[in-house]
Design a protein around this motif. Structure first.
Motif, PDB file in Angstrom:
ATOM      1  N   ASP A 186       0.690  -1.122   0.264  1.00  0.00           N
ATOM      2  CA  ASP A 186       0.032   0.059   0.137  1.00  0.00           C
ATOM      3  C   ASP A 186       0.538   1.380  -0.278  1.00  0.00           C
ATOM      4  O   ASP A 186       0.340   2.424  -0.624  1.00  0.00           O
ATOM      5  CB  ASP A 186      -0.625  -0.027   1.315  1.00  0.00           C
ATOM      6  CG  ASP A 186      -1.887  -1.013   1.344  1.00  0.00           C
ATOM      7  OD1 ASP A 186      -2.073  -0.946  -0.238  1.00  0.00           O
ATOM      8  OD2 ASP A 186      -2.534  -1.263   1.978  1.00  0.00           O
ATOM      9  N   LEU A 187       1.739   1.209   1.151  1.00  0.00           N
ATOM     10  CA  LEU A 187       2.644   2.340   1.116  1.00  0.00           C
ATOM     11  C   LEU A 187       3.446   2.975   0.291  1.00  0.00           C
ATOM     12  O   LEU A 187       4.050   4.239  -0.636  1.00  0.00           O
ATOM     13  CB  LEU A 187       3.513   2.184   1.834  1.00  0.00           C
ATOM     14  CG  LEU A 187       3.209   2.514   3.147  1.00  0.00           C
ATOM     15  CD1 LEU A 187       4.182   2.323   4.998  1.00  0.00           C
ATOM     16  CD2 LEU A 187       2.361   3.808   3.261  1.00  0.00           C
ATOM     17  N   TYR A 188       4.129   1.759  -0.607  1.00  0.00           N
ATOM     18  CA  TYR A 188       4.880   1.775  -2.013  1.00  0.00           C
ATOM     19  C   TYR A 188       3.761   2.089  -3.119  1.00  0.00           C
ATOM     20  O   TYR A 188       4.683   3.317  -4.002  1.00  0.00           O
ATOM     21  CB  TYR A 188       5.162   0.583  -2.050  1.00  0.00           C
ATOM     22  CG  TYR A 188       6.354   0.226  -2.054  1.00  0.00           C
ATOM     23  CD1 TYR A 188       7.435   0.822  -1.932  1.00  0.00           C
ATOM     24  CD2 TYR A 188       6.983  -0.847  -1.367  1.00  0.00           C
ATOM     25  CE1 TYR A 188       9.461   0.503  -2.067  1.00  0.00           C
ATOM     26  CE2 TYR A 188       8.441  -1.269  -0.769  1.00  0.00           C
ATOM     27  CZ  TYR A 188       9.552  -0.534  -0.796  1.00  0.00           C
ATOM     28  OH  TYR A 188      10.866  -0.390  -0.713  1.00  0.00           O
ATOM     29  N   LEU A 189       2.438   1.319  -3.498  1.00  0.00           N
ATOM     30  CA  LEU A 189       1.320   2.440  -4.287  1.00  0.00           C
ATOM     31  C   LEU A 189       0.961   3.986  -3.860  1.00  0.00           C
ATOM     32  O   LEU A 189       1.004   4.802  -5.128  1.00  0.00           O
ATOM     33  CB  LEU A 189       0.369   1.541  -3.870  1.00  0.00           C
ATOM     34  CG  LEU A 189      -0.444   1.524  -5.378  1.00  0.00           C
ATOM     35  CD1 LEU A 189       0.059   0.836  -6.073  1.00  0.00           C
ATOM     36  CD2 LEU A 189      -2.143   1.266  -4.770  1.00  0.00           C
ATOM     37  N   SER A 190       1.152   4.023  -2.628  1.00  0.00           N
ATOM     38  CA  SER A 190       1.246   5.626  -2.665  1.00  0.00           C
ATOM     39  C   SER A 190       2.468   6.297  -2.897  1.00  0.00           C
ATOM     40  O   SER A 190       1.915   7.682  -3.095  1.00  0.00           O
ATOM     41  CB  SER A 190       1.582   5.816  -0.871  1.00  0.00           C
ATOM     42  OG  SER A 190       1.717   5.811  -0.344  1.00  0.00           O
ATOM     43  N   LEU A 191       3.697   6.140  -3.166  1.00  0.00           N
ATOM     44  CA  LEU A 191       4.537   6.688  -3.744  1.00  0.00           C
ATOM     45  C   LEU A 191       4.654   6.786  -5.593  1.00  0.00           C
ATOM     46  O   LEU A 191       5.657   6.514  -6.018  1.00  0.00           O
ATOM     47  CB  LEU A 191       6.311   5.726  -3.000  1.00  0.00           C
ATOM     48  CG  LEU A 191       6.600   5.975  -1.731  1.00  0.00           C
ATOM     49  CD1 LEU A 191       7.400   5.229  -0.769  1.00  0.00           C
ATOM     50  CD2 LEU A 191       6.609   7.712  -1.417  1.00  0.00           C
ATOM     51  N   HIS A 192       3.490   5.993  -5.832  1.00  0.00           N
ATOM     52  CA  HIS A 192       3.779   5.651  -6.854  1.00  0.00           C
ATOM     53  C   HIS A 192       4.900   4.433  -8.263  1.00  0.00           C
ATOM     54  O   HIS A 192       5.420   5.113  -9.160  1.00  0.00           O
ATOM     55  CB  HIS A 192       3.842   7.100  -8.004  1.00  0.00           C
ATOM     56  CG  HIS A 192       2.541   8.250  -7.629  1.00  0.00           C
ATOM     57  ND1 HIS A 192       1.484   7.739  -7.968  1.00  0.00           N
ATOM     58  CD2 HIS A 192       2.579   9.104  -6.670  1.00  0.00           C
ATOM     59  CE1 HIS A 192       1.239   9.466  -7.033  1.00  0.00           C
ATOM     60  NE2 HIS A 192       1.858   9.829  -6.509  1.00  0.00           N
TER      61      HIS A 192
END
Length: 289
Positions: free
Chosen positions: A190-196
């Motif tokens: 999820d957090l990597y996704l928030s960093l695109h």
């Protein structure tokens, strides 16, 4: 001579008793002054405050005596230079005054929170009351997330709460590091996704799905593929596998059909699964019996 020894010993005991009573009286007067200061000017009084120990005592005395000296250079929760001495490092027996002092510290901390002086309130909890969790929680509520995370880690080794604080404070890479240590791979994704960073995120989502499958949680694994990775075909394969292996089989099959929106494809899948999967699977089971 024996009578003289007995008399000298009795006199010594009486002297000790008198000294102890005098010490108790002097300490109580000093404690009363501190309590009054905490009531009238709490922020200034905290510089003279003594830390409490769980055994109804306090550190900072000299051979059990307490003098009202300035003990704290500032009200910072970090650094080794906060304690400025003021009375040595002996133990002071506070007796019933322990509870009075503890209650006054608590009231002072709450008053500081009302004034949004979160770090000063945390100082009271951490340095004076030895309540590390309340100190960290106070900092977290005040949105001092980095400091809160540091307390959670240093004093409680609470990586979950520390990671949450890093996440709230947008210190994403620090949060990722802790969630990875905690093996919360879905959160890392999820957090990597928030960093695109979709590719990295998918690696962790796939790792999450693998763990779920190894625990026969096919429905949840399929949800990761469908909702996190956005791979419907991958999700459908997992759902069929769950049905075939008879883990959450009914739920997996229903979900598999629900994911098909085209009525023609849905009918063809009914037919295919019935003739090529269902019959084969249950004929095999009957033969085994």
């Amino acid at each position: 001579q024996r009578q003289m020894c007995i008399r000298d010993r009795n006199n010594t005991i009486e002297d000790w008793q008198q000294d102890y009573e005098n010490l108790e009286e002097r300490n109580q007067k000093q404690l009363d002054k501190l309590l009054k200061m905490l009531h009238e000017n709490p922020e200034e009084a905290l510089k003279y405050a003594i830390p409490l120990d769980p055994d109804n005592s306090s550190r900072g005395g000299s051979q059990g005596s307490f003098t009202l000296n300035k003990r704290w250079g500032d009200l910072s929760i970090f650094g080794t230079g906060n304690w400025s001495g003021g009375g040595g490092g002996g133990s002071i027996d506070l007796g019933e005054s322990y509870f009075q002092l503890e209650e006054q510290y608590r009231k002072t901390a709450l008053a500081l929170i009302q004034k949004k002086e979160y770090e000063k309130a945390a100082f009271v909890y951490l340095k004076l009351m030895k309540n590390h969790y309340l100190a960290a929680q106070t900092l977290e509520n005040g949105k001092l997330y980095m400091k809160a995370a540091a307390i959670y880690l240093k004093h409680g080794n609470n990586k979950v709460k520390a990671a949450e604080c890093y996440e709230k404070g947008n210190m994403t890479y620090k949060a990722i590091e802790l969630y990875e240590e905690l093996e919360n791979y879905s959160k890392v994704g999820d957090l990597y996704l928030s960093l695109h960073k979709r590719e990295l995120a998918n690696q962790y989502f796939e790792k999450t799905a693998e763990i779920l499958i190894s625990n026969n949680q096919y429905l949840n694994a399929a949800a990761v593929f469908q909702n996190k990775i956005e791979d419907l075909n991958g999700a459908q394969k997992i759902l069929l596998k769950g049905w075939e292996k008879k883990f959450e089989s009914y739920s997996c099959l229903i979900k598999y059909y629900d994911n098909i929106s085209d009525s023609k494809i849905l009918k063809s899948q009914y037919d295919y699964i019935y003739h090529h999967k269902f019959c084969l699977l249950y004929t095999s089971d009957a033969a085994d019996e």
